[in-house]
Scaffold this motif. Structure first.
Motif, short mmCIF file in Angstrom:
data_model
loop_
_atom_site.label_atom_id
_atom_site.label_comp_id
_atom_site.label_asym_id
_atom_site.label_seq_id
_atom_site.Cartn_x
_atom_site.Cartn_y
_atom_site.Cartn_z
N GLY A 102 14.75 -42.06 -35.15
CA GLY A 102 15.25 -41.19 -36.20
C GLY A 102 16.20 -40.27 -35.66
N ILE A 103 15.99 -39.60 -34.42
CA ILE A 103 17.02 -38.41 -34.13
C ILE A 103 18.33 -39.24 -33.53
CG2 ILE A 103 17.23 -36.90 -32.29
CD1 ILE A 103 14.27 -36.43 -32.00
N ARG A 104 18.09 -40.38 -33.02
CA ARG A 104 19.26 -41.27 -32.60
C ARG A 104 20.21 -41.67 -33.93
NH1 ARG A 104 23.03 -43.92 -32.56
NH2 ARG A 104 23.47 -45.76 -31.01
N GLY A 105 19.71 -42.05 -34.85
CA GLY A 105 20.25 -42.41 -36.05
C GLY A 105 21.00 -40.94 -36.47
N TRP A 106 20.43 -39.91 -36.60
CA TRP A 106 20.78 -38.56 -37.16
C TRP A 106 22.06 -38.34 -36.14
CZ3 TRP A 106 20.78 -34.13 -34.39
CH2 TRP A 106 21.42 -33.05 -35.08
N LEU A 107 21.78 -38.26 -34.80
CA LEU A 107 22.97 -37.70 -34.15
C LEU A 107 24.09 -38.69 -34.17
CD1 LEU A 107 23.67 -35.83 -32.08
CD2 LEU A 107 22.70 -37.12 -30.38
N GLY A 108 23.93 -40.14 -34.15
CA GLY A 108 24.87 -41.08 -34.44
C GLY A 108 25.92 -40.81 -35.54
N GLN A 109 25.03 -40.63 -36.49
CA GLN A 109 25.79 -40.42 -37.89
C GLN A 109 26.76 -39.06 -37.87
OE1 GLN A 109 26.33 -42.35 -40.32
NE2 GLN A 109 27.67 -40.94 -41.71
N GLY A 110 26.22 -37.94 -37.24
CA GLY A 110 26.68 -36.50 -36.91
C GLY A 110 28.11 -36.85 -36.12
N LEU A 111 27.94 -37.57 -35.07
CA LEU A 111 29.16 -37.84 -34.19
C LEU A 111 30.19 -38.48 -35.03
CD1 LEU A 111 27.38 -38.46 -30.74
CD2 LEU A 111 28.58 -36.27 -31.60
N LYS A 112 29.79 -39.34 -35.56
CA LYS A 112 30.82 -40.34 -36.41
C LYS A 112 31.54 -39.64 -37.48
CE LYS A 112 31.12 -44.72 -39.00
NZ LYS A 112 31.87 -44.22 -40.20
N GLU A 113 30.81 -38.54 -38.16
CA GLU A 113 31.61 -38.01 -39.32
C GLU A 113 32.54 -36.94 -38.41
OE1 GLU A 113 28.58 -35.99 -41.09
OE2 GLU A 113 27.70 -37.83 -42.44
N MET A 114 32.00 -36.43 -37.23
CA MET A 114 32.95 -35.57 -36.51
C MET A 114 34.22 -36.12 -36.23
SD MET A 114 32.59 -33.50 -33.01
CE MET A 114 32.67 -34.94 -32.16
N MET A 115 34.14 -37.37 -35.55
CA MET A 115 35.21 -38.02 -34.99
C MET A 115 36.09 -38.36 -36.42
SD MET A 115 33.95 -40.44 -31.97
CE MET A 115 32.39 -41.20 -32.74
N ASP A 116 35.51 -38.97 -37.37
CA ASP A 116 36.30 -39.21 -38.53
C ASP A 116 36.96 -37.85 -39.21
OD1 ASP A 116 35.45 -41.82 -38.41
OD2 ASP A 116 33.89 -41.38 -40.01
N ASP A 117 36.40 -36.91 -39.32
CA ASP A 117 37.15 -35.59 -39.73
C ASP A 117 38.01 -35.20 -38.57
OD1 ASP A 117 36.95 -33.11 -41.17
OD2 ASP A 117 36.59 -32.06 -39.32
N LEU A 118 38.11 -35.35 -37.57
CA LEU A 118 39.23 -35.05 -36.66
C LEU A 118 40.45 -36.08 -36.80
CD1 LEU A 118 37.36 -34.37 -33.30
CD2 LEU A 118 38.21 -32.54 -34.86
N SER A 119 40.06 -37.34 -36.83
CA SER A 119 41.23 -38.22 -37.01
C SER A 119 41.75 -38.27 -38.30
CB SER A 119 40.48 -39.70 -36.80
OG SER A 119 39.62 -40.19 -37.64
N ASN A 120 41.07 -37.66 -39.53
CA ASN A 120 41.60 -37.86 -40.65
C ASN A 120 42.49 -36.56 -41.19
OD1 ASN A 120 40.54 -40.16 -41.65
ND2 ASN A 120 38.49 -39.31 -42.26
N LYS A 121 42.41 -35.40 -40.31
CA LYS A 121 43.05 -34.23 -40.52
C LYS A 121 44.33 -34.28 -40.15
CE LYS A 121 38.97 -31.25 -40.91
NZ LYS A 121 38.19 -29.88 -40.58
N LYS A 122 45.42 -34.98 -40.71
CA LYS A 122 46.79 -34.99 -40.08
C LYS A 122 47.70 -34.90 -41.09
CE LYS A 122 45.39 -38.46 -36.60
NZ LYS A 122 45.72 -39.96 -36.00
N GLY A 123 47.25 -34.18 -42.24
CA GLY A 123 48.15 -33.87 -43.37
C GLY A 123 48.97 -32.66 -42.85
N SER A 124 50.19 -32.60 -43.70
CA SER A 124 51.34 -31.70 -43.29
C SER A 124 50.73 -30.27 -43.05
CB SER A 124 52.46 -31.58 -44.25
OG SER A 124 53.60 -30.86 -43.89
N SER A 125 50.05 -29.82 -44.19
CA SER A 125 49.54 -28.48 -43.94
C SER A 125 48.48 -28.19 -42.93
CB SER A 125 48.90 -28.10 -45.53
OG SER A 125 47.71 -28.87 -45.48
N ARG A 126 47.79 -29.29 -42.67
CA ARG A 126 46.82 -29.40 -41.64
C ARG A 126 47.51 -29.02 -40.43
NH1 ARG A 126 42.65 -27.04 -39.19
NH2 ARG A 126 41.55 -28.48 -37.72
N ARG A 127 48.46 -29.87 -40.31
CA ARG A 127 49.42 -30.09 -39.01
C ARG A 127 50.16 -28.44 -38.70
NH1 ARG A 127 54.95 -33.33 -38.84
NH2 ARG A 127 55.30 -31.58 -40.37
#
Length: 747
Positions: A617-642
């Motif tokens: 259960g901890i493994r699943g929770w941690l894996g989901q959290g790391l995936k969300e973090m990587m998605d968030d970092l890769s998606n923030k490429k808009g002009s204002s965010r840039r």
């Protein structure tokens, strides 16, 4: 009449100053010179009177001395034996002449000595020898001694061989009885006059001694009628001064009686000659004043034109800018320029106030930057230490404490506020902390960038218990007024010379314990020691480092593999040991990325672990959290965010420019993006690489410090982030074509 008055303010001021100076200066100089002349005359009279009294005392002393000397000579055995001889005796004669000669040689004021033996009717003249009364050269003196005298031991004026000489006859018998022998001393009048009298033809002063009838005793002969008038005026007092007019000429007269001789010592000065010098002085003063007036008026005109003409021009410009409402109400006569300027200046007051606020903020920024350098570098260099001693009260205390305020749930804080708003919120947090701490001690807050602030606290005899209580209150007040929760960590007492960078790193590490224990308290050194005693490392430390590396690279599949490996090791441990290892893993991940929203949404790591019954259960929770973090970092490429990311990178570079170890990896960790992405992003915005930008900023800082400070080249290189002196010189010469010293000399 109004049309005759110049409209220009500076011309009116000049004319008023001319009139005022002419009316005041010339009479003032004339009055001062007259007062000075009168004062100088009084001082001259006083000095002359003092000189006369001094000469009077000298005369009394000299005459008494000569009388005593004459009596001593008369009582000499050899002289007295000859004076009383009944018959001529050659041996006595030789002894008398020898003794008299010895006396005369030891007293310079004696010009000659006569010895008279009334029985043998012989006389001795020390200059010519012995002779009988009939053949004696000075028959007038012989006649004088043969006549009875009224005064006793008084000098008389005797003329012999065409010269007047003061003479003293010993003995003097007032009763008229004749003596068997007499001694007569003839004085050297010229030597007496040199000693007692002072004449100065240049100053018009003259000294002389008169008897009671106004006859000259010592000094040059003068007008008998003048001497008689002076003698008559000086009879009333023994000493004094008066003015006397003789033949239309005013004289200043000082006198003093010489007793018991009955003579008077006079000193006269011609006022005309004295006043001539004062008049010459006054005329020179008036001439100098006139020349000075011309020069000063010229300077006044130049200064008035240079100083006040711009006001007239300023008034014209304000009238042109703000319209006819600023013009004088009357068309004729002088214009009230000060009103025009005053009304115009009032319109600019707000701009001046804003500029003043900006300057104060700039000064505060300098102080904050120096405090940040102190914390980051660990030690104070001399220029920074001098500045901080003047601008802060920290050094008044005996010991120094360092505290770190870390903002909880910083990712949410970043999403809620943009970059500028985050800076203002940190500024407010620092002000709240300073206000509370300054009630007890001295404190300064420093924004260290990222998710935390540092507090420097100093004082005398600080109790740790009291300090912890105050820091707890600081955290509560920050939450109350800003709605931002912070984790507080505090160091022990340190000296001002200790390595502040090591203390800062350690205290910053303490704030991470909040995400393990979940306790809302002030974390101290003993809390970290207790935690480290419980933690056991993973069998292979490289496994966690490999996971962090793959997260930064954004490789989701490899992240999953790393998690599987780590949790595979955890499955072989006991429950308690596995729980400690999970705490360490989560703590390390949060410290590295500071971007795990799932971790920040709960009160602490301990609470998170208690939510799960199995490692899977901890493994699943941690894996989901790391995936969300990587998605968030890769998606923030808009002009204002840039733009915001680039702005944060630039701000971080400027804040940490003085750190020699500033790297692109450190910057990427700060903004939680991969190094490849921030390199590409920075290149797109600034059209230059991030490494070149950092070097350009360091070179720019070096130039500014070389131009505005007298710090050494080595200090400037260290403050600009260069690791070595050779690296500094090489980079600077490559950028500017000259060494730092040559660049400074060129300026």
């Amino acid at each position: 009449m109004k049309r005759l008055i110049p409209k220009q303010k500076y011309v009116r001021i000049f004319l008023v100053l001319c009139i005022l100076f002419s009316v005041v200066s010339i009479p003032f100089v004339y009055l001062i010179s007259r007062q000075f002349s009168a004062y100088a005359m009084k001082q001259i009279d006083k000095a002359s009177q003092t000189e006369v009294v001094h000469s009077q005392e000298n005369a009394k002393f000299l005459f008494k001395k000569m009388i005593a000397y004459g009596l001593n000579m008369y009582q000499n055995k050899s002289i007295n034996l000859w004076l009383t001889d009944m018959t001529e005796n050659s041996a006595h004669q030789v002894d008398a002449i020898e003794s008299a000669t010895n006396y005369m040689s030891t007293e310079p004021f004696i010009a000659n000595v006569y010895l008279f033996n009334m029985r043998t009717e012989n006389a001795i003249n020390l200059k010519y020898g012995i002779s009988s009364f009939e053949r004696f050269s000075d028959q007038e003196m012989l006649a004088i001694i043969q006549q009875p005298r009224k005064s006793y031991l008084n000098f008389i004026v005797h003329e012999t061989m065409g010269r007047k000489m003061l003479s003293l006859i010993i003995p003097t018998v007032p009763s008229g009885q004749r003596s068997f022998g007499y001694l007569v001393m003839l004085m050297d009048n010229k030597l007496l006059e040199q000693y007692l009298l002072k004449d100065d033809q240049q100053l018009g002063t003259k000294s002389f001694v008169l008897d009671g009838d106004g006859q000259t005793v010592l000094g040059a002969n003068g007008s008998e009628d003048l001497y008689a008038e002076l003698a008559q005026k000086s009879q009333q007092f023994t000493a004094g001064s008066f003015k006397h007019t003789y033949k239309g000429e005013l004289l200043s007269v000082q006198y003093a009686h010489i007793e018991p001789q009955g003579w008077t010592l006079y000193n006269t000065a011609k006022y005309k000659q004295i006043l001539a010098d004062f008049n010459s002085f006054r005329n020179r003063m008036l001439l100098i004043a006139a020349l000075f007036a011309v020069l000063l008026l010229g300077i006044l005109f130049w200064n008035s034109r240079r100083t006040y003409r711009p006001y007239a021009q300023l008034a014209d410009q304000l009238e042109m800018k703000f319209g006819l409402k600023l013009k004088s109400e009357t068309k004729d006569g002088p214009r009230e320029e000060y009103k025009v300027i005053r009304y115009g200046i009032e319109l600019l007051t707000n701009q001046v106030d804003q500029l003043d606020i900006s300057m104060r903020e700039h000064k505060s920024l300098i102080k904050t930057e120096y405090l940040r350098q102190w914390i980051v570098q660990g030690k104070l260099i001399a220029p920074v230490e001098r500045y901080l001693h003047e601008e802060t009260a920290l050094f008044r205390g005996e010991k120094l404490h360092l505290s770190v305020l870390r903002i909880n749930e910083y990712s949410i804080f970043q999403e809620r506020y943009n970059f500028a708003s985050r800076k203002l919120m940190k500024y407010a947090i620092g002000n709240i902390a300073e206000e509370i701490l300054n009630r007890h001690w001295q404190a300064e807050s420093v924004d260290m960038g990222g998710d935390h602030l540092a507090l420097l606290i100093s004082g005398s005899d600080i109790s740790m218990k009291e300090l912890v209580e105050v820091m707890q209150d600081v955290g509560k007040q920050i939450d109350k007024w800003t709605r931002v929760r912070v984790t507080v960590a505090l160091s022990g007492a340190n000296s001002f010379g200790d390595d502040l960078r090591g203390i800062y790193d350690y205290v910053h590490e303490l704030t991470m314990l909040k995400f393990i224990s979940g306790e809302d308290k002030v974390y101290l050194e003993q809390d970290f020691e207790a935690y480290m005693q419980r933690v056991q490392p993973l069998p292979d430390d490289n496994m966690l480092e490999e996971l962090i590396k793959r997260i930064r690279m954004g490789k989701a599949d490899e992240v999953t593999k790393s998690l599987d490996q780590i949790f595979g090791h955890l499955q072989t441990m006991h429950y308690a040991e596995s729980k400690f290892q999970l705490s360490l893993i989560l703590y390390t991940l949060f410290k590295t990325f500071n971007k795990l929203p799932s971790v920040e949404s709960v009160e602490g790591i301990e609470n998170i672990l208690e939510r799960f019954d199995t490692l899977s259960g901890i493994r699943g929770w941690l894996g989901q959290g790391l995936k969300e973090m990587m998605d968030d970092l890769s998606n923030k490429k808009g002009s204002s965010r840039r733009d915001e990311i680039v702005t944060e990178i630039v701000d971080y570079v400027k804040t940490h420019l003085h750190e020699p170890m500033l790297t692109i990896e450190e910057i990427s960790e700060h903004v939680s993006l991969s190094t490849r992405y921030i390199r590409q992003l920075f290149k797109e915005v600034f059209e230059t690489t991030l490494s070149d930008y950092i070097m350009e900023q360091r070179i720019s800082r070096v130039k500014g410090l070389l131009e505005t400070t007298d710090w050494t080249v080595t200090d400037i290189g260290e403050r600009s982030g260069f690791q070595t002196k050779s690296n500094f010189f090489t980079a600077f010469k490559k950028a500017t074509g000259m060494t730092p010293s040559q660049y400074r000399e060129r300026q």
